[in-house]
Scaffold this motif. Sequence first.
Motif, PDB file in Angstrom:
ATOM      1  N   THR A   1      36.132 111.636 -21.178  1.00  0.00           N
ATOM      2  CA  THR A   1      36.603 110.306 -21.142  1.00  0.00           C
ATOM      3  C   THR A   1      37.073 109.855 -22.567  1.00  0.00           C
ATOM      4  O   THR A   1      38.344 109.082 -22.522  1.00  0.00           O
ATOM      5  CB  THR A   1      35.524 109.288 -20.452  1.00  0.00           C
ATOM      6  N   LYS A   2      36.346 110.021 -23.546  1.00  0.00           N
ATOM      7  CA  LYS A   2      36.868 109.746 -24.781  1.00  0.00           C
ATOM      8  C   LYS A   2      37.950 110.323 -25.374  1.00  0.00           C
ATOM      9  O   LYS A   2      38.822 109.582 -25.898  1.00  0.00           O
ATOM     10  CB  LYS A   2      35.542 109.624 -26.089  1.00  0.00           C
ATOM     11  N   ASN A   3      38.235 111.703 -24.988  1.00  0.00           N
ATOM     12  CA  ASN A   3      39.212 112.432 -25.371  1.00  0.00           C
ATOM     13  C   ASN A   3      40.457 111.760 -24.756  1.00  0.00           C
ATOM     14  O   ASN A   3      41.712 111.443 -25.411  1.00  0.00           O
ATOM     15  CB  ASN A   3      39.346 113.750 -24.928  1.00  0.00           C
ATOM     16  N   PHE A   4      40.496 111.187 -23.567  1.00  0.00           N
ATOM     17  CA  PHE A   4      41.484 110.948 -22.928  1.00  0.00           C
ATOM     18  C   PHE A   4      41.766 109.467 -23.237  1.00  0.00           C
ATOM     19  O   PHE A   4      42.846 108.962 -23.406  1.00  0.00           O
ATOM     20  CB  PHE A   4      41.431 111.013 -21.287  1.00  0.00           C
ATOM     21  N   HIS A   5      40.745 108.765 -23.567  1.00  0.00           N
ATOM     22  CA  HIS A   5      41.045 107.353 -24.401  1.00  0.00           C
ATOM     23  C   HIS A   5      41.782 107.668 -25.653  1.00  0.00           C
ATOM     24  O   HIS A   5      42.811 106.804 -25.921  1.00  0.00           O
ATOM     25  CB  HIS A   5      39.678 106.846 -24.567  1.00  0.00           C
ATOM     26  N   TRP A   6      41.550 108.406 -26.445  1.00  0.00           N
ATOM     27  CA  TRP A   6      42.067 108.742 -27.887  1.00  0.00           C
ATOM     28  C   TRP A   6      43.546 109.217 -27.505  1.00  0.00           C
ATOM     29  O   TRP A   6      44.472 109.172 -28.525  1.00  0.00           O
ATOM     30  CB  TRP A   6      41.415 109.785 -28.542  1.00  0.00           C
ATOM     31  N   HIS A   7      43.863 109.973 -26.326  1.00  0.00           N
ATOM     32  CA  HIS A   7      45.107 110.608 -26.362  1.00  0.00           C
ATOM     33  C   HIS A   7      46.168 110.388 -25.286  1.00  0.00           C
ATOM     34  O   HIS A   7      46.950 110.683 -25.116  1.00  0.00           O
ATOM     35  CB  HIS A   7      44.793 112.178 -26.075  1.00  0.00           C
TER      36      HIS A   7
ATOM     37  N   ARG B   1      48.086 100.907 -22.675  1.00  0.00           N
ATOM     38  CA  ARG B   1      47.036  99.737 -23.002  1.00  0.00           C
ATOM     39  C   ARG B   1      45.780  99.762 -21.958  1.00  0.00           C
ATOM     40  O   ARG B   1      44.731  99.903 -22.261  1.00  0.00           O
ATOM     41  CB  ARG B   1      47.434  98.298 -23.209  1.00  0.00           C
ATOM     42  N   ASP B   2      46.305  99.572 -20.661  1.00  0.00           N
ATOM     43  CA  ASP B   2      45.195  99.414 -19.584  1.00  0.00           C
ATOM     44  C   ASP B   2      44.565 100.575 -19.417  1.00  0.00           C
ATOM     45  O   ASP B   2      43.253 100.517 -19.191  1.00  0.00           O
ATOM     46  CB  ASP B   2      46.212  99.367 -18.220  1.00  0.00           C
ATOM     47  N   LEU B   3      44.946 101.942 -19.524  1.00  0.00           N
ATOM     48  CA  LEU B   3      44.361 103.074 -19.417  1.00  0.00           C
ATOM     49  C   LEU B   3      43.486 103.341 -20.703  1.00  0.00           C
ATOM     50  O   LEU B   3      42.216 103.631 -20.566  1.00  0.00           O
ATOM     51  CB  LEU B   3      45.224 104.436 -19.221  1.00  0.00           C
ATOM     52  N   HIS B   4      43.837 102.826 -21.917  1.00  0.00           N
ATOM     53  CA  HIS B   4      43.035 103.174 -23.195  1.00  0.00           C
ATOM     54  C   HIS B   4      41.958 102.027 -22.875  1.00  0.00           C
ATOM     55  O   HIS B   4      40.598 102.817 -23.395  1.00  0.00           O
ATOM     56  CB  HIS B   4      44.116 102.771 -24.121  1.00  0.00           C
TER      57      HIS B   4
ATOM     58  N   GLN C   1      34.847 102.828 -19.420  1.00  0.00           N
ATOM     59  CA  GLN C   1      34.294 103.818 -18.845  1.00  0.00           C
ATOM     60  C   GLN C   1      33.232 104.761 -19.707  1.00  0.00           C
ATOM     61  O   GLN C   1      32.122 105.237 -19.340  1.00  0.00           O
ATOM     62  CB  GLN C   1      35.131 104.722 -17.870  1.00  0.00           C
ATOM     63  N   GLY C   2      33.813 105.127 -20.923  1.00  0.00           N
ATOM     64  CA  GLY C   2      33.065 106.175 -21.703  1.00  0.00           C
ATOM     65  C   GLY C   2      31.765 105.389 -22.177  1.00  0.00           C
ATOM     66  O   GLY C   2      30.592 106.199 -22.230  1.00  0.00           O
ATOM     67  N   THR C   3      31.843 104.019 -22.538  1.00  0.00           N
ATOM     68  CA  THR C   3      30.714 103.392 -23.086  1.00  0.00           C
ATOM     69  C   THR C   3      29.719 103.612 -21.866  1.00  0.00           C
ATOM     70  O   THR C   3      28.349 103.851 -22.326  1.00  0.00           O
ATOM     71  CB  THR C   3      31.051 101.980 -23.525  1.00  0.00           C
ATOM     72  N   GLU C   4      30.224 103.150 -20.675  1.00  0.00           N
ATOM     73  CA  GLU C   4      29.173 103.373 -19.788  1.00  0.00           C
ATOM     74  C   GLU C   4      28.390 104.669 -19.221  1.00  0.00           C
ATOM     75  O   GLU C   4      27.148 104.656 -19.245  1.00  0.00           O
ATOM     76  CB  GLU C   4      30.110 102.723 -18.208  1.00  0.00           C
ATOM     77  N   ILE C   5      29.160 105.675 -19.351  1.00  0.00           N
ATOM     78  CA  ILE C   5      28.654 107.039 -19.223  1.00  0.00           C
ATOM     79  C   ILE C   5      27.708 107.429 -20.481  1.00  0.00           C
ATOM     80  O   ILE C   5      26.769 107.819 -20.012  1.00  0.00           O
ATOM     81  CB  ILE C   5      29.885 107.975 -19.321  1.00  0.00           C
ATOM     82  N   LEU C   6      28.182 107.084 -21.534  1.00  0.00           N
ATOM     83  CA  LEU C   6      27.215 107.125 -22.662  1.00  0.00           C
ATOM     84  C   LEU C   6      25.750 106.527 -22.609  1.00  0.00           C
ATOM     85  O   LEU C   6      24.779 106.960 -22.834  1.00  0.00           O
ATOM     86  CB  LEU C   6      27.731 107.064 -24.026  1.00  0.00           C
TER      87      LEU C   6
ATOM     88  N   GLU D   1      41.863 114.073 -13.016  1.00  0.00           N
ATOM     89  CA  GLU D   1      40.970 114.893 -13.431  1.00  0.00           C
ATOM     90  C   GLU D   1      39.461 113.934 -13.416  1.00  0.00           C
ATOM     91  O   GLU D   1      38.138 114.664 -13.334  1.00  0.00           O
ATOM     92  CB  GLU D   1      41.130 115.426 -14.761  1.00  0.00           C
ATOM     93  N   LEU D   2      39.547 112.832 -14.127  1.00  0.00           N
ATOM     94  CA  LEU D   2      38.248 112.035 -14.493  1.00  0.00           C
ATOM     95  C   LEU D   2      37.818 111.352 -13.030  1.00  0.00           C
ATOM     96  O   LEU D   2      36.680 111.623 -12.813  1.00  0.00           O
ATOM     97  CB  LEU D   2      38.807 110.845 -15.262  1.00  0.00           C
ATOM     98  N   MET D   3      38.672 111.325 -11.993  1.00  0.00           N
ATOM     99  CA  MET D   3      38.232 110.823 -10.842  1.00  0.00           C
ATOM    100  C   MET D   3      37.294 112.063 -10.171  1.00  0.00           C
ATOM    101  O   MET D   3      36.236 111.919  -9.507  1.00  0.00           O
ATOM    102  CB  MET D   3      39.450 110.403 -10.011  1.00  0.00           C
ATOM    103  N   ASN D   4      37.837 113.396 -10.129  1.00  0.00           N
ATOM    104  CA  ASN D   4      37.417 114.617  -9.542  1.00  0.00           C
ATOM    105  C   ASN D   4      36.099 114.697 -10.358  1.00  0.00           C
ATOM    106  O   ASN D   4      34.962 114.953  -9.568  1.00  0.00           O
ATOM    107  CB  ASN D   4      38.195 115.733  -9.416  1.00  0.00           C
ATOM    108  N   ASP D   5      35.907 114.700 -11.623  1.00  0.00           N
ATOM    109  CA  ASP D   5      34.751 114.852 -12.532  1.00  0.00           C
ATOM    110  C   ASP D   5      33.770 113.967 -12.040  1.00  0.00           C
ATOM    111  O   ASP D   5      32.573 114.217 -11.842  1.00  0.00           O
ATOM    112  CB  ASP D   5      34.891 114.929 -13.916  1.00  0.00           C
ATOM    113  N   ASN D   6      33.985 112.495 -11.807  1.00  0.00           N
ATOM    114  CA  ASN D   6      32.997 111.682 -11.569  1.00  0.00           C
ATOM    115  C   ASN D   6      32.649 111.928 -10.095  1.00  0.00           C
ATOM    116  O   ASN D   6      31.466 111.810  -9.678  1.00  0.00           O
ATOM    117  CB  ASN D   6      33.506 110.030 -11.640  1.00  0.00           C
TER     118      ASN D   6
END
Length: 179
Positions: free
Chosen positions: A49-55, A62-65, A71-76, A122-127
Amino acid sequence: MNKPVKLASKEKVAAALDTPTDLSQEGVDKISAAMNTILADTFALYLKTKNFHWHVSGPHFRDLHLMFDEQGTEILGTTDEIAERVRKIGGTTLRSIGQIGKLQTLEDNDEAFVPAIDMLRELMNDNKKVVKAMREAHEIADKYDDTATASLLENFIDAAEKRVWFLFEASRAQGDNAR
């Protein structure tokens, strides 16, 4: 019915880490194994999630970033509770990145570029995979009368389902039906 308090097996846990519990050793072992796999997948999902946030790039940057960051913060934020739950019942938990790599069931994504729509899918399926694993762990916790682990998982399932929903709706905003 009062069950005698039983310490975790000395063969599996160093004496200094032994935690008293009224759960059977079989229950501790099976719940701990399920929760450690979830924990490994949670770390893998966090990093992806952070990888995708960065890239992330594109017209919805902006919305996806921001969504990936939230979501990354919540997951961690779930990792400590999962690991501490394993310790509370007398199990041991992850000790290294290597152990995460051995236990994780989610695939890493090391691609140089991933289109935003593919990130969302990918993130949807992983979740969704994590939700499935949490439901299975909930069944194990129920089998061994571990209501606290089951309750913890219920809250995490709800949060992961919310992430799935947001990722799905964002993928629709990308002009694609990700069902």
